[in-house]
Write a protein that holds these residues in place. Structure first.
Motif, mmCIF file in Angstrom:
data_model
loop_
_atom_site.group_PDB
_atom_site.id
_atom_site.type_symbol
_atom_site.label_atom_id
_atom_site.label_comp_id
_atom_site.label_asym_id
_atom_site.label_seq_id
_atom_site.Cartn_x
_atom_site.Cartn_y
_atom_site.Cartn_z
ATOM 1 N N TYR A 16 0.865 -1.198 -0.053
ATOM 2 C CA TYR A 16 0.054 0.301 0.136
ATOM 3 C C TYR A 16 0.954 1.216 -0.040
ATOM 4 O O TYR A 16 2.030 1.227 0.131
ATOM 5 N N ALA A 36 5.772 -2.713 15.378
ATOM 6 C CA ALA A 36 5.781 -3.356 14.279
ATOM 7 C C ALA A 36 6.671 -4.778 14.015
ATOM 8 O O ALA A 36 6.240 -5.488 13.725
ATOM 9 N N ARG A 39 5.508 -7.345 16.533
ATOM 10 C CA ARG A 39 4.085 -8.076 16.232
ATOM 11 C C ARG A 39 4.727 -8.844 14.670
ATOM 12 O O ARG A 39 4.163 -10.345 14.653
ATOM 13 N N ASN A 40 5.589 -8.600 14.143
ATOM 14 C CA ASN A 40 5.737 -9.284 12.811
ATOM 15 C C ASN A 40 6.508 -10.479 13.360
ATOM 16 O O ASN A 40 6.265 -11.378 12.700
ATOM 17 N N GLN A 58 4.625 0.582 1.716
ATOM 18 C CA GLN A 58 5.093 -0.681 2.759
ATOM 19 C C GLN A 58 4.499 -1.998 2.051
ATOM 20 O O GLN A 58 3.472 -2.088 1.255
ATOM 21 N N LEU A 73 -4.718 -3.742 11.055
ATOM 22 C CA LEU A 73 -4.193 -2.964 11.989
ATOM 23 C C LEU A 73 -3.648 -1.682 11.522
ATOM 24 O O LEU A 73 -3.643 -0.541 11.978
ATOM 25 N N ASP A 77 -4.550 2.608 11.418
ATOM 26 C CA ASP A 77 -3.636 3.411 12.216
ATOM 27 C C ASP A 77 -3.520 5.043 12.216
ATOM 28 O O ASP A 77 -3.606 5.178 10.766
ATOM 29 N N MET A 101 11.150 -5.968 9.486
ATOM 30 C CA MET A 101 10.511 -4.728 8.771
ATOM 31 C C MET A 101 11.824 -3.717 8.454
ATOM 32 O O MET A 101 12.143 -2.885 9.377
HETATM 33 C C1 LIG Z 1 3.285 3.242 8.481
HETATM 34 C C2 LIG Z 1 2.966 2.399 9.537
HETATM 35 C C3 LIG Z 1 3.498 0.982 9.227
HETATM 36 C C4 LIG Z 1 3.050 -0.125 10.285
HETATM 37 N N1 LIG Z 1 3.722 -1.361 9.959
HETATM 38 C C5 LIG Z 1 3.353 -2.292 10.819
HETATM 39 C C6 LIG Z 1 3.742 -3.554 10.454
HETATM 40 O O1 LIG Z 1 4.657 -4.021 9.661
HETATM 41 N N2 LIG Z 1 3.353 -4.684 11.349
HETATM 42 C C7 LIG Z 1 2.674 -4.280 12.507
HETATM 43 O O2 LIG Z 1 2.443 -5.174 13.304
HETATM 44 N N3 LIG Z 1 2.175 -3.169 13.014
HETATM 45 C C8 LIG Z 1 2.452 -2.007 11.921
HETATM 46 N N4 LIG Z 1 2.201 -0.847 12.050
HETATM 47 C C9 LIG Z 1 1.602 -0.327 13.634
HETATM 48 C C10 LIG Z 1 0.330 -0.913 13.612
HETATM 49 O O3 LIG Z 1 -0.643 -0.359 13.002
HETATM 50 C C11 LIG Z 1 0.137 -0.666 15.328
HETATM 51 O O4 LIG Z 1 0.697 -1.368 15.823
HETATM 52 C C12 LIG Z 1 -1.587 -0.842 15.677
HETATM 53 O O5 LIG Z 1 -2.119 0.060 14.933
HETATM 54 C C13 LIG Z 1 -1.757 -1.223 17.002
HETATM 55 O O6 LIG Z 1 -0.975 -0.304 18.029
HETATM 56 P P1 LIG Z 1 -0.160 -0.905 19.137
HETATM 57 O O7 LIG Z 1 1.099 -1.287 18.596
HETATM 58 O O8 LIG Z 1 -0.216 0.171 20.124
HETATM 59 O O9 LIG Z 1 -1.022 -1.929 19.766
HETATM 60 C C14 LIG Z 1 2.349 0.227 11.080
HETATM 61 C C15 LIG Z 1 1.882 1.411 11.419
HETATM 62 C C16 LIG Z 1 1.918 2.773 10.299
HETATM 63 C C17 LIG Z 1 1.491 3.839 10.565
#
Ligand SMILES: Cc1cc2nc3c(=O)[nH]c(=O)nc-3n(C[C@H](O)[C@H](O)[C@H](O)COP(=O)(O)O)c2cc1C
Length: 141
Positions: A16, A36, A39-40, A58, A73, A77, A101
């Motif tokens: 995206y 990220a 969780r990844n 990404q 998720l 965000d 990542m």
């Molecule tokens: C640009 C961008 C890239 C992200 N890439 C990932 C990703 O690769 N893996 C992931 O688990 N979360 C990713 N996130 C974060 C999740 O969206 C975020 O962790 C989720 O909204 C939950 O928040 P928390 O970590 O506070 O629980 C990304 C967020 C943004 C803004």
């Protein structure tokens, strides 16, 4: 071939682009990358995130159910907006197997410059998406 991630058994990908919110700073970016990557790793997801001129590009890859879950998720965000899914679907082999990542910025490579020096028509959606993916895979970090 289905692009519905819930219907895929094996590996899947999602790519995206989005716009970062104006006030996003380096600390916010580090927070995003830290959570990220955690969780990844838990979900066997790998990929790359490129940030240039306030835009994110990404690619995430891994088990289809994990890509579906993490994709949702990410899409929701609030640290970015205008999230446009460029492509998603089944994947034969990972492109970023060694990266929980990978992160790149303009200093690592410029998508805009790369497009400008290529023959790719950014008005043709298929060519544009193919170009983004080729560029992301070509960055050497
Ligand atoms: C640009 C961008 C890239 C992200 N890439 C990932 C990703 O690769 N893996 C992931 O688990 N979360 C990713 N996130 C974060 C999740 O969206 C975020 O962790 C989720 O909204 C939950 O928040 P928390 O970590 O506070 O629980 C990304 C967020 C943004 C803004």
């Amino acid at each position: 071939m289905t692009s519905d991630l819930t219907q895929i058994d094996g590996l899947a990908y999602l790519v995206y682009r989005s716009s970062a919110v104006d006030h996003l700073n380096d600390e916010d970016l580090q927070d995003i990358l830290t959570s990220a990557r955690d969780r990844n790793e838990e979900n066997a997801v790998t990929g790359c995130l490129h940030c240039e001129d306030g835009m994110f590009f990404q690619w995430i890859e891994g088990p289809a159910q994990a890509i579906h879950m993490i994709g949702n998720l990410i899409l929701n965000d609030p640290r970015h907006y205008d999230v446009t899914v460029l492509g998603q679907g089944a994947l034969d082999a990972r492109r970023f197997p060694d990266w929980r990542m990978r992160f790149s910025g303009r200093s690592n490579g410029s998508l805009m410059d790369w497009f400008a020096s290529s023959d790719i028509s950014t008005f043709d959606r298929k060519e544009y998406v193919g170009g983004v993916v080729t560029f992301l895979a070509s960055i050497d970090i």
